[in-house]
Design a protein around this motif. Structure first.
Motif, PDB file in Angstrom:
ATOM      1  N   TYR A 174     -28.412  38.922 -32.129  1.00  0.00           N
ATOM      2  CA  TYR A 174     -27.863  40.147 -31.942  1.00  0.00           C
ATOM      3  C   TYR A 174     -26.902  40.517 -33.171  1.00  0.00           C
ATOM      4  CZ  TYR A 174     -29.861  39.729 -27.328  1.00  0.00           C
ATOM      5  OH  TYR A 174     -31.004  39.547 -26.302  1.00  0.00           O
ATOM      6  N   MET A 175     -26.996  41.612 -33.905  1.00  0.00           N
ATOM      7  CA  MET A 175     -26.113  42.028 -34.751  1.00  0.00           C
ATOM      8  C   MET A 175     -25.312  43.243 -34.502  1.00  0.00           C
ATOM      9  SD  MET A 175     -28.464  40.925 -38.160  1.00  0.00           S
ATOM     10  CE  MET A 175     -30.013  41.441 -37.283  1.00  0.00           C
ATOM     11  N   ALA A 176     -24.599  43.955 -35.324  1.00  0.00           N
ATOM     12  CA  ALA A 176     -23.688  45.216 -34.744  1.00  0.00           C
ATOM     13  C   ALA A 176     -24.627  46.263 -34.466  1.00  0.00           C
ATOM     14  CB  ALA A 176     -22.836  45.371 -35.914  1.00  0.00           C
ATOM     15  N   ASN A 177     -25.764  46.561 -35.120  1.00  0.00           N
ATOM     16  CA  ASN A 177     -26.289  47.812 -35.005  1.00  0.00           C
ATOM     17  C   ASN A 177     -27.613  47.542 -34.781  1.00  0.00           C
ATOM     18  OD1 ASN A 177     -24.196  49.709 -35.174  1.00  0.00           O
ATOM     19  ND2 ASN A 177     -24.323  49.206 -37.550  1.00  0.00           N
ATOM     20  N   GLN A 178     -28.192  46.376 -34.862  1.00  0.00           N
ATOM     21  CA  GLN A 178     -29.457  45.834 -34.570  1.00  0.00           C
ATOM     22  C   GLN A 178     -29.666  44.439 -34.083  1.00  0.00           C
ATOM     23  OE1 GLN A 178     -31.231  46.322 -38.378  1.00  0.00           O
ATOM     24  NE2 GLN A 178     -30.205  44.778 -39.351  1.00  0.00           N
ATOM     25  N   PHE A 179     -30.934  44.127 -33.739  1.00  0.00           N
ATOM     26  CA  PHE A 179     -31.228  42.564 -33.422  1.00  0.00           C
ATOM     27  C   PHE A 179     -32.319  42.280 -34.267  1.00  0.00           C
ATOM     28  CE2 PHE A 179     -33.234  45.258 -30.234  1.00  0.00           C
ATOM     29  CZ  PHE A 179     -34.267  44.765 -30.228  1.00  0.00           C
ATOM     30  N   ARG A 180     -32.234  40.830 -34.538  1.00  0.00           N
ATOM     31  CA  ARG A 180     -33.243  40.174 -35.141  1.00  0.00           C
ATOM     32  C   ARG A 180     -34.408  39.401 -34.326  1.00  0.00           C
ATOM     33  NH1 ARG A 180     -32.212  35.603 -39.216  1.00  0.00           N
ATOM     34  NH2 ARG A 180     -30.239  35.906 -38.234  1.00  0.00           N
ATOM     35  N   LEU A 181     -35.697  39.451 -34.461  1.00  0.00           N
ATOM     36  CA  LEU A 181     -36.303  38.694 -33.607  1.00  0.00           C
ATOM     37  C   LEU A 181     -36.494  37.465 -34.124  1.00  0.00           C
ATOM     38  CD1 LEU A 181     -38.444  39.026 -31.180  1.00  0.00           C
ATOM     39  CD2 LEU A 181     -40.362  39.539 -32.791  1.00  0.00           C
ATOM     40  N   LEU A 182     -36.238  36.237 -33.185  1.00  0.00           N
ATOM     41  CA  LEU A 182     -36.374  34.850 -33.656  1.00  0.00           C
ATOM     42  C   LEU A 182     -37.605  34.430 -33.087  1.00  0.00           C
ATOM     43  CD1 LEU A 182     -32.652  33.906 -33.146  1.00  0.00           C
ATOM     44  CD2 LEU A 182     -33.565  34.491 -35.235  1.00  0.00           C
ATOM     45  N   ALA A 183     -37.911  34.804 -31.765  1.00  0.00           N
ATOM     46  CA  ALA A 183     -39.281  34.272 -31.188  1.00  0.00           C
ATOM     47  C   ALA A 183     -39.882  35.521 -30.549  1.00  0.00           C
ATOM     48  CB  ALA A 183     -38.816  33.069 -30.172  1.00  0.00           C
ATOM     49  N   SER A 184     -41.059  35.604 -30.602  1.00  0.00           N
ATOM     50  CA  SER A 184     -41.740  36.730 -30.167  1.00  0.00           C
ATOM     51  C   SER A 184     -41.660  36.720 -28.465  1.00  0.00           C
ATOM     52  CB  SER A 184     -42.917  36.898 -30.771  1.00  0.00           C
ATOM     53  OG  SER A 184     -44.198  35.727 -30.231  1.00  0.00           O
ATOM     54  N   GLY A 185     -41.660  38.077 -28.165  1.00  0.00           N
ATOM     55  CA  GLY A 185     -41.728  38.096 -26.610  1.00  0.00           C
ATOM     56  C   GLY A 185     -41.848  39.584 -26.373  1.00  0.00           C
ATOM     57  N   ASP A 186     -41.753  40.106 -25.178  1.00  0.00           N
ATOM     58  CA  ASP A 186     -41.750  41.475 -24.778  1.00  0.00           C
ATOM     59  C   ASP A 186     -40.475  41.982 -24.104  1.00  0.00           C
ATOM     60  OD1 ASP A 186     -42.368  40.472 -22.214  1.00  0.00           O
ATOM     61  OD2 ASP A 186     -44.093  41.960 -22.215  1.00  0.00           O
ATOM     62  N   HIS A 187     -39.670  41.073 -23.726  1.00  0.00           N
ATOM     63  CA  HIS A 187     -38.550  41.400 -22.945  1.00  0.00           C
ATOM     64  C   HIS A 187     -37.384  40.477 -23.191  1.00  0.00           C
ATOM     65  CE1 HIS A 187     -40.218  38.552 -20.185  1.00  0.00           C
ATOM     66  NE2 HIS A 187     -39.210  38.277 -19.980  1.00  0.00           N
ATOM     67  N   VAL A 188     -36.089  40.701 -22.793  1.00  0.00           N
ATOM     68  CA  VAL A 188     -34.953  39.787 -22.603  1.00  0.00           C
ATOM     69  C   VAL A 188     -34.550  39.924 -20.913  1.00  0.00           C
ATOM     70  CG1 VAL A 188     -34.436  39.845 -25.178  1.00  0.00           C
ATOM     71  CG2 VAL A 188     -33.443  41.193 -23.556  1.00  0.00           C
ATOM     72  N   ILE A 189     -33.515  38.897 -20.799  1.00  0.00           N
ATOM     73  CA  ILE A 189     -33.048  38.728 -19.352  1.00  0.00           C
ATOM     74  C   ILE A 189     -31.658  39.030 -19.631  1.00  0.00           C
ATOM     75  CG2 ILE A 189     -32.564  37.328 -17.504  1.00  0.00           C
ATOM     76  CD1 ILE A 189     -35.648  38.117 -17.991  1.00  0.00           C
ATOM     77  N   CYS A 190     -31.169  40.180 -18.818  1.00  0.00           N
ATOM     78  CA  CYS A 190     -29.713  40.806 -18.919  1.00  0.00           C
ATOM     79  C   CYS A 190     -28.916  39.556 -18.266  1.00  0.00           C
ATOM     80  CB  CYS A 190     -29.542  41.703 -17.715  1.00  0.00           C
ATOM     81  SG  CYS A 190     -28.015  42.280 -17.688  1.00  0.00           S
ATOM     82  N   ALA A 191     -27.774  39.472 -19.253  1.00  0.00           N
ATOM     83  CA  ALA A 191     -26.871  38.119 -18.890  1.00  0.00           C
ATOM     84  C   ALA A 191     -26.205  38.377 -17.682  1.00  0.00           C
ATOM     85  CB  ALA A 191     -25.858  38.051 -19.986  1.00  0.00           C
ATOM     86  N   ALA A 192     -25.842  39.642 -17.203  1.00  0.00           N
ATOM     87  CA  ALA A 192     -25.251  40.073 -16.144  1.00  0.00           C
ATOM     88  C   ALA A 192     -25.876  40.068 -14.872  1.00  0.00           C
ATOM     89  CB  ALA A 192     -24.276  41.199 -16.094  1.00  0.00           C
ATOM     90  N   SER A 193     -26.983  40.733 -14.968  1.00  0.00           N
ATOM     91  CA  SER A 193     -27.827  40.849 -13.666  1.00  0.00           C
ATOM     92  C   SER A 193     -29.118  40.111 -13.515  1.00  0.00           C
ATOM     93  CB  SER A 193     -28.205  42.380 -13.595  1.00  0.00           C
ATOM     94  OG  SER A 193     -29.297  42.635 -14.605  1.00  0.00           O
ATOM     95  N   GLY A 194     -29.636  39.491 -14.608  1.00  0.00           N
ATOM     96  CA  GLY A 194     -30.686  38.752 -14.550  1.00  0.00           C
ATOM     97  C   GLY A 194     -31.977  39.564 -14.523  1.00  0.00           C
ATOM     98  N   GLU A 195     -31.756  41.013 -14.758  1.00  0.00           N
ATOM     99  CA  GLU A 195     -32.904  41.818 -14.799  1.00  0.00           C
ATOM    100  C   GLU A 195     -33.746  41.709 -16.205  1.00  0.00           C
ATOM    101  OE1 GLU A 195     -33.189  46.890 -14.972  1.00  0.00           O
ATOM    102  OE2 GLU A 195     -31.376  45.896 -14.522  1.00  0.00           O
ATOM    103  N   ARG A 196     -34.923  42.027 -15.960  1.00  0.00           N
ATOM    104  CA  ARG A 196     -35.907  42.190 -17.261  1.00  0.00           C
ATOM    105  C   ARG A 196     -35.531  43.231 -18.025  1.00  0.00           C
ATOM    106  NH1 ARG A 196     -42.017  40.323 -17.157  1.00  0.00           N
ATOM    107  NH2 ARG A 196     -42.544  41.417 -18.979  1.00  0.00           N
ATOM    108  N   ILE A 197     -35.310  42.966 -19.312  1.00  0.00           N
ATOM    109  CA  ILE A 197     -35.257  44.294 -20.103  1.00  0.00           C
ATOM    110  C   ILE A 197     -36.275  44.246 -21.250  1.00  0.00           C
ATOM    111  CG2 ILE A 197     -33.767  45.860 -21.607  1.00  0.00           C
ATOM    112  CD1 ILE A 197     -31.432  43.718 -20.560  1.00  0.00           C
ATOM    113  N   PRO A 198     -37.224  45.367 -21.061  1.00  0.00           N
ATOM    114  CA  PRO A 198     -38.457  45.376 -22.208  1.00  0.00           C
ATOM    115  C   PRO A 198     -37.475  45.617 -23.512  1.00  0.00           C
ATOM    116  CG  PRO A 198     -38.797  46.865 -20.504  1.00  0.00           C
ATOM    117  CD  PRO A 198     -37.281  46.426 -20.090  1.00  0.00           C
ATOM    118  N   LEU A 199     -38.052  45.177 -24.700  1.00  0.00           N
ATOM    119  CA  LEU A 199     -37.104  45.158 -25.967  1.00  0.00           C
ATOM    120  C   LEU A 199     -37.208  46.594 -26.234  1.00  0.00           C
ATOM    121  CD1 LEU A 199     -38.904  42.277 -28.018  1.00  0.00           C
ATOM    122  CD2 LEU A 199     -36.574  42.345 -26.955  1.00  0.00           C
TER     123      LEU A 199
END
Length: 66
Positions: free
Chosen positions: A13-38
């Motif tokens: 995660y960067m200031a205005n964007q993010f860089r993909l390090l490993a491919s996938g279609d979502h990330v997991i919310c750190a606060a709720s555990g909810e799946r977030i599509p990229l």
């Protein structure tokens, strides 16, 4: 962006964007555990390198640290 269906992505995660390090279609919310599509990811912490599902969850996470 190359995505692997059903697999969580690993991002930098960067200031205005993010860089993909490993491919996938979502990330997991750190606060709720909810799946977030990229394509819906809008909130994250650069300092903590964590994604959040909403502005409310991001704000709550930042307030609990201060």
């Amino acid at each position: 962006m190359l995505m692997s269906a059903g697999r969580p992505a690993r991002l930098h995660y960067m200031a205005n964007q993010f860089r993909l390090l490993a491919s996938g279609d979502h990330v997991i919310c750190a606060a709720s555990g909810e799946r977030i599509p990229l394509d819906e990811l809008r909130y994250w912490s650069v300092a903590r390198q964590e994604p959040y599902a909403s502005a409310e969850l991001a704000t709550r996470a930042m307030v609990t640290v201060a």
